[in-house]
Design an enzyme around this catalytic site. Sequence first.
Site, mmCIF file in Angstrom:
data_model
loop_
_atom_site.group_PDB
_atom_site.id
_atom_site.type_symbol
_atom_site.label_atom_id
_atom_site.label_comp_id
_atom_site.label_asym_id
_atom_site.label_seq_id
_atom_site.Cartn_x
_atom_site.Cartn_y
_atom_site.Cartn_z
ATOM 1 N N GLU A 286 37.490 28.829 26.067
ATOM 2 C CA GLU A 286 38.747 28.168 25.724
ATOM 3 C C GLU A 286 39.593 27.786 26.934
ATOM 4 O O GLU A 286 40.819 27.933 26.893
ATOM 5 C CB GLU A 286 39.536 29.097 24.801
ATOM 6 C CG GLU A 286 40.012 30.426 25.454
ATOM 7 C CD GLU A 286 39.034 31.585 25.292
ATOM 8 O OE1 GLU A 286 37.823 31.320 25.168
ATOM 9 O OE2 GLU A 286 39.475 32.744 25.304
ATOM 10 N N HIS A 310 37.135 27.162 16.835
ATOM 11 C CA HIS A 310 37.381 28.441 17.490
ATOM 12 C C HIS A 310 38.036 28.247 18.867
ATOM 13 O O HIS A 310 39.078 28.850 19.148
ATOM 14 C CB HIS A 310 36.057 29.214 17.616
ATOM 15 C CG HIS A 310 36.186 30.534 18.290
ATOM 16 N ND1 HIS A 310 36.262 31.727 17.599
ATOM 17 C CD2 HIS A 310 36.278 30.869 19.600
ATOM 18 C CE1 HIS A 310 36.387 32.722 18.449
ATOM 19 N NE2 HIS A 310 36.389 32.230 19.684
ATOM 20 N N GLU A 311 37.432 27.426 19.691
ATOM 21 C CA GLU A 311 37.993 27.255 21.049
ATOM 22 C C GLU A 311 39.375 26.609 20.988
ATOM 23 O O GLU A 311 40.267 26.960 21.757
ATOM 24 C CB GLU A 311 37.043 26.448 21.942
ATOM 25 C CG GLU A 311 35.629 27.028 22.083
ATOM 26 C CD GLU A 311 35.573 28.539 22.330
ATOM 27 O OE1 GLU A 311 36.532 29.099 22.893
ATOM 28 O OE2 GLU A 311 34.563 29.167 21.937
ATOM 29 N N HIS A 314 42.079 29.122 20.104
ATOM 30 C CA HIS A 314 42.516 29.952 21.237
ATOM 31 C C HIS A 314 43.761 29.362 21.927
ATOM 32 O O HIS A 314 44.461 30.084 22.638
ATOM 33 C CB HIS A 314 41.404 30.064 22.279
ATOM 34 C CG HIS A 314 40.468 31.220 22.055
ATOM 35 N ND1 HIS A 314 40.910 32.514 21.944
ATOM 36 C CD2 HIS A 314 39.107 31.275 21.973
ATOM 37 C CE1 HIS A 314 39.850 33.325 21.791
ATOM 38 N NE2 HIS A 314 38.753 32.593 21.788
ATOM 39 N N GLU A 333 40.254 37.511 20.223
ATOM 40 C CA GLU A 333 39.105 37.011 19.458
ATOM 41 C C GLU A 333 39.267 37.213 17.946
ATOM 42 O O GLU A 333 38.805 36.394 17.162
ATOM 43 C CB GLU A 333 37.810 37.644 19.961
ATOM 44 C CG GLU A 333 37.496 37.330 21.435
ATOM 45 C CD GLU A 333 37.377 35.842 21.751
ATOM 46 O OE1 GLU A 333 37.231 35.035 20.811
ATOM 47 O OE2 GLU A 333 37.440 35.490 22.943
ATOM 48 N N ASP A 388 31.981 42.929 30.162
ATOM 49 C CA ASP A 388 30.913 42.116 29.558
ATOM 50 C C ASP A 388 29.968 42.955 28.701
ATOM 51 O O ASP A 388 29.357 42.458 27.760
ATOM 52 C CB ASP A 388 30.066 41.430 30.641
ATOM 53 C CG ASP A 388 30.839 40.328 31.333
ATOM 54 O OD1 ASP A 388 31.795 39.811 30.735
ATOM 55 O OD2 ASP A 388 30.489 39.996 32.481
ATOM 56 N N TYR A 396 35.594 40.115 17.171
ATOM 57 C CA TYR A 396 35.672 38.843 16.445
ATOM 58 C C TYR A 396 35.808 39.063 14.936
ATOM 59 O O TYR A 396 36.826 38.779 14.333
ATOM 60 C CB TYR A 396 34.390 38.022 16.690
ATOM 61 C CG TYR A 396 34.254 37.512 18.099
ATOM 62 C CD1 TYR A 396 34.535 36.186 18.396
ATOM 63 C CD2 TYR A 396 33.829 38.338 19.135
ATOM 64 C CE1 TYR A 396 34.402 35.690 19.681
ATOM 65 C CE2 TYR A 396 33.696 37.854 20.419
ATOM 66 C CZ TYR A 396 33.983 36.532 20.697
ATOM 67 O OH TYR A 396 33.857 36.060 21.970
HETATM 68 N N1 BES Z 1 36.487 33.540 24.972
HETATM 69 C C1 BES Z 1 35.224 33.560 24.340
HETATM 70 C C2 BES Z 1 34.082 33.789 25.280
HETATM 71 C C3 BES Z 1 34.154 35.077 26.067
HETATM 72 C C4 BES Z 1 34.637 36.241 25.494
HETATM 73 C C5 BES Z 1 33.714 35.114 27.362
HETATM 74 C C6 BES Z 1 34.686 37.430 26.252
HETATM 75 C C7 BES Z 1 33.762 36.260 28.106
HETATM 76 C C8 BES Z 1 34.248 37.434 27.549
HETATM 77 C C9 BES Z 1 34.981 32.301 23.509
HETATM 78 O O1 BES Z 1 36.130 31.819 22.895
HETATM 79 C C10 BES Z 1 34.048 32.664 22.417
HETATM 80 O O2 BES Z 1 34.412 33.508 21.649
HETATM 81 N N2 BES Z 1 32.881 32.046 22.338
HETATM 82 C C11 BES Z 1 31.897 32.330 21.322
HETATM 83 C C12 BES Z 1 31.909 31.279 20.251
HETATM 84 C C13 BES Z 1 32.679 31.595 19.043
HETATM 85 C C14 BES Z 1 32.501 30.489 18.003
HETATM 86 C C15 BES Z 1 32.395 32.925 18.417
HETATM 87 C C16 BES Z 1 30.535 32.261 21.959
HETATM 88 O O3 BES Z 1 30.453 31.827 23.108
HETATM 89 O O4 BES Z 1 29.569 32.616 21.313
HETATM 90 ZN ZN ZN Z 2 36.770 33.219 21.391
#
Ligand code: BES
Ligand code: ZN
Length: 616
Positions: A286, A310-311, A314, A333, A388, A396
């Site tokens: 995002e 989703h993005e 955010h 999330e 991570d 989520y």
């Molecule tokens: N902000 C996240 C990605 C993220 C979270 C990167 C924690 C590093 C640490 C992004 O918004 C996200 O949630 N992406 C998801 C997609 C979403 C539709 C569930 C993904 O990349 O799978």
């Molecule tokens: Zn996210």
Amino acid sequence: MIRLLSAGLLGLFALMATAAPLDPAQDYHSVSNPHQVRTTHLDLDLTVDFTKRELAGHVIFDFERLDTNARELVLDTRDITVIATSARIDGKWQKTGFKLGKLDPAMGQPLRIALPPAADKIKVQYRTSPQASGLQWLTPVQTAGKKHPFLFTQAQAIHARSFIPLQDTPQVRTTYTATLRTPKALRAVMSAENTPNAPKTGVYTFKMPQAIPSYLIALAVGDLEFKAMGERTGVYAEPSMVESAVAEFEDTEAMLIATEKAYGPYSWGRYDLLILPPSFPFGGMENPRLSFITPTVIAGDKSLVSLIAHELAHSWSGNTVTNATWRDLWLNEGHTTYLTYRIMEIIYGTDRFNMESVLGYQDLVADLKDLPKPYQQLAIDLRGKDPDDAFSDVPYEKGALLLKELEDKVGREAFDAYLKQYIADFEFKSLTTEQWLAYVDKHLVSKYPKQVSMARIKQWVYEAGIPEGAPMPQSDAFTKVDNQRDQWLAGELPAAKIDVKDWTVHQWLYFLNNLPLELSLDQMRALDDQFNLTASRNNEIAHSWLLIAIRNGYEPAYQRLEDYLVHIGRRKLITPLYKALMHTDSGAAFAKRIYKVARPGYHPLAQGTMDAIVQP
Ligand code: BES
Ligand code: ZN
């Protein structure tokens, strides 16, 4: 071996750290000193060198002194070479001392810069390492056009420090300006005000006027073109990808307008999408004003566009109201996942909302099965751990489910009003889980004491699993699929007679994800012959099918599996496939062979995840 050693050390840190009581307000993933000296603005000037795979240049900080006795500015770094540091005093730059501290495997190295009492700016000249965890340098072969290299950053959670020495904590917000110097044929973009059709001069300037946390600083460089989708929305992509992306994501403007109507004005000016090459390790990121998006969701039928919702969401939950530490990731999330469902319902209707809710719920249940208890809480103690490593569906889907329960209890209208106020009250602020609890108590629980209670909410936040009595999403469209599948499995209905005529991608996913773990070769063949699943161009359907193929040793799908694993670097899609392969000797041999070919094309983050699974 090195990984083993670092894993052991991490475990030891974790043991040492958990002995002390946790301070929710402390960011345990930054060694910087914002409580003494807080950076407020940064100005970047970086040259992008694809041959050396490095960014080199400087960053200049403005700051506030919260502690007038503070004599140093401490920044987070990882794998950064500091060339020189200087302080500006009375308009003149003077060298000032610096020291890189001890390397912590989870956090990197503190950069301590001597801060003369009269200094009003600090400059760091530096260069990055080719191994920087927040950068992926792609060769032309790894791009759609095959002619030009590509670079992109991924800073969340704590990787900004690998390409900019800075106070890498979501508790510090800075505005920024930047100059990026690139090869002339390429275009640079950032999570900032971009000039869509700026002439390709090799020098690009940016301005981010809203204060953002470090994990939202982002840049990308490649053969990029821009095309508008609506008044405030557009796409940046490689030339061959622009048209298909615009067609797939054309509802973005409508999503933006709908979200504003429900939850208040969009604070960021434009909302554009950057389509990355398939090695991007996430679905989306995002980055403000410019979300970074995997091309694997361009399915041709808008079936996977909830990622865009989703993005975009955010921009309200996460980018304006931000988690104070990575323990509070669920605030970002969980709220965003809740908003995603709501946006999808407004744009695509209740059937789709129900189907996506059920699929999300099933993903959560599946994730919880293998997840150690401490990681099943919403607020996760991550001291001594790499944030991570705590990545799962819990922040989520469990987060969203808690909010859904609150909505069900107080009613949609009241809950929307509450959410809108929450977003307005914490705009451009960071908050902890405990601050959120206090806010919910005051603004929801005390108003609806018969419907909701703090004890129940705390159970969601601090206990493992899904609390009993939680909402359970339902979909009529899926009940039909259940009937057909059960009949087929019972041998009462041949594959050719399964009525798939009007099935959506979601119904297919539900069908595949709910097959028994073991299928006979005849059953596999019947499905594949009838529905051409091995050849599916929908990357989610292909993922679900390939997982089934691995579990059942279905060899006709293995060539497709190989192409999939070599071509796609999105962790969510490839991790379960490698894990499933490692369950058998022949699968492990296959995984190792493919991984050797695929690994160089993966992002450092994906390499780390897969290394731990495949152990090359
Ligand atoms: N902000 C996240 C990605 C993220 C979270 C990167 C924690 C590093 C640490 C992004 O918004 C996200 O949630 N992406 C998801 C997609 C979403 C539709 C569930 C993904 O990349 O799978
Ligand atoms: Zn996210």
